[in-house]
Motif scaffolding. Structure first.
Motif, PDB file in Angstrom:
ATOM      1  N   HIS A 172       0.838  -1.219   0.008  1.00  0.00           N
ATOM      2  CA  HIS A 172      -0.045  -0.048   0.106  1.00  0.00           C
ATOM      3  C   HIS A 172       0.954   1.231   0.054  1.00  0.00           C
ATOM      4  N   ASN A 173       2.177   1.047   0.160  1.00  0.00           N
ATOM      5  CA  ASN A 173       2.897   2.384   0.125  1.00  0.00           C
ATOM      6  C   ASN A 173       3.746   2.442  -0.744  1.00  0.00           C
ATOM      7  N   ARG A 174       3.767   1.411  -1.983  1.00  0.00           N
ATOM      8  CA  ARG A 174       4.443   1.298  -3.208  1.00  0.00           C
ATOM      9  C   ARG A 174       3.698   2.048  -4.101  1.00  0.00           C
ATOM     10  N   PRO A 175       4.504   2.553  -5.282  1.00  0.00           N
ATOM     11  CA  PRO A 175       3.723   3.362  -6.319  1.00  0.00           C
ATOM     12  C   PRO A 175       3.302   2.250  -7.315  1.00  0.00           C
ATOM     13  N   ARG A 176       2.176   2.590  -7.952  1.00  0.00           N
ATOM     14  CA  ARG A 176       1.691   1.831  -8.996  1.00  0.00           C
ATOM     15  C   ARG A 176       2.599   2.095 -10.210  1.00  0.00           C
ATOM     16  N   ARG A 177       2.781   0.912 -11.031  1.00  0.00           N
ATOM     17  CA  ARG A 177       3.694   1.413 -12.025  1.00  0.00           C
ATOM     18  C   ARG A 177       3.387   2.520 -13.032  1.00  0.00           C
ATOM     19  N   GLY A 178       1.810   2.390 -13.160  1.00  0.00           N
ATOM     20  CA  GLY A 178       1.472   3.629 -13.986  1.00  0.00           C
ATOM     21  C   GLY A 178       1.472   5.083 -13.402  1.00  0.00           C
ATOM     22  N   ASP A 179       1.484   5.083 -12.161  1.00  0.00           N
ATOM     23  CA  ASP A 179       1.526   6.366 -11.095  1.00  0.00           C
ATOM     24  C   ASP A 179       3.033   6.887 -11.562  1.00  0.00           C
ATOM     25  N   LEU A 180       3.904   6.187 -11.222  1.00  0.00           N
ATOM     26  CA  LEU A 180       5.320   6.647 -11.202  1.00  0.00           C
ATOM     27  C   LEU A 180       5.813   6.699 -12.874  1.00  0.00           C
ATOM     28  N   ASP A 181       5.331   6.087 -13.823  1.00  0.00           N
ATOM     29  CA  ASP A 181       5.373   6.401 -15.056  1.00  0.00           C
ATOM     30  C   ASP A 181       4.680   7.502 -15.407  1.00  0.00           C
ATOM     31  N   ALA A 182       3.778   7.817 -15.029  1.00  0.00           N
ATOM     32  CA  ALA A 182       2.837   9.185 -15.217  1.00  0.00           C
ATOM     33  C   ALA A 182       3.964  10.433 -14.754  1.00  0.00           C
ATOM     34  N   ALA A 183       4.209  10.172 -13.505  1.00  0.00           N
ATOM     35  CA  ALA A 183       5.170  11.141 -13.041  1.00  0.00           C
ATOM     36  C   ALA A 183       6.320  11.584 -13.826  1.00  0.00           C
ATOM     37  N   LEU A 184       7.160  10.394 -14.238  1.00  0.00           N
ATOM     38  CA  LEU A 184       8.205  10.508 -15.095  1.00  0.00           C
ATOM     39  C   LEU A 184       7.728  11.093 -16.604  1.00  0.00           C
ATOM     40  N   ALA A 185       6.865  10.818 -16.828  1.00  0.00           N
ATOM     41  CA  ALA A 185       6.352  11.621 -18.281  1.00  0.00           C
ATOM     42  C   ALA A 185       6.183  12.970 -18.073  1.00  0.00           C
ATOM     43  N   ALA A 186       5.604  13.331 -16.942  1.00  0.00           N
ATOM     44  CA  ALA A 186       5.275  14.650 -16.588  1.00  0.00           C
ATOM     45  C   ALA A 186       6.535  15.587 -16.391  1.00  0.00           C
ATOM     46  N   LEU A 187       7.420  14.776 -15.933  1.00  0.00           N
ATOM     47  CA  LEU A 187       8.948  15.518 -15.735  1.00  0.00           C
ATOM     48  C   LEU A 187       9.677  15.632 -17.107  1.00  0.00           C
TER      49      LEU A 187
END
Length: 190
Positions: A172-187
């Motif tokens: 429950h404290n780990r990022p879902r792959r899609g969430d992290l990928d979305a943050a990286l894409a936004a960067l």
């Protein structure tokens, strides 16, 4: 970066529109409330995010944020080792909220997650009670309570928390792959 390494909540509020804000807390803590526009890159994912962070740093100033400032200082140090200059929010999201600035909450269908500090308090308390209870069966189990007390004292002295590091690895404290990928894409799009 032309700013000091630690910015006050007032300074950040005045410059928020020009900063790329990286929230290095766990996804659960991020969901409980984060600075407007902040992207969630958990501390243990910083190495994976280096290329995207380097890209964003070439386009503007980076602010690293956590709950109190300890994890953001750690992230700032890691990024500095890779030639990326950043600033931190002095006092973290706690100072931001205490200054009267609002936190954003992503839309969630489920109930709000617990912050890391609350998870640590629950785990430490449960371990102490377990050690004391099992100590009635055999006195050696009281060492569990003593170990937790020692760990908490060490945590306070070093401003680090091994228990939080372990709890951060729970699902429950780990990022879902899609969430992290979305943050990286936004960067990368900045």
């Amino acid at each position: 970066m032309t700013t000091p390494h630690a910015l006050s909540a007032h300074q950040v509020h005045a410059r928020l529109h020009e900063l790329t804000v990286l929230d290095v807390r766990t996804p659960g803590e991020y969901a409980a409330g984060h600075l407007p526009g902040a992207l969630n890159i958990p501390l243990d994912q910083i190495s994976r995010a280096l290329p995207a962070i380097r890209h964003a740093a070439g386009r503007g100033d980076i602010l690293v944020v956590c709950a109190s400032g300890a994890r953001s200082d750690s992230a700032r140090g890691t990024l500095a080792e890779h030639g990326i200059d950043t600033a931190t929010l002095a006092g973290g999201t706690g100072a931001w909220a205490a200054s009267g600035h609002g936190l954003r909450h992503p839309e969630r269908a489920s109930r709000a997650p617990w912050g890391m500090e609350r998870q640590v308090r629950l785990t430490a308390g449960a371990l102490v009670l377990t050690g004391l209870g099992l100590g009635l069966v055999h006195p050696a189990f009281r060492l569990v309570s003593a170990a937790v007390a020692g760990g908490l004292a060490y945590s306070a002295l070093t401003d680090s928390c091994g228990m939080a590091a372990v709890l951060a690895k729970l699902p429950h404290n780990r990022p879902r792959r899609g969430d992290l990928d979305a943050a990286l894409a936004a960067l990368l799009s900045r």
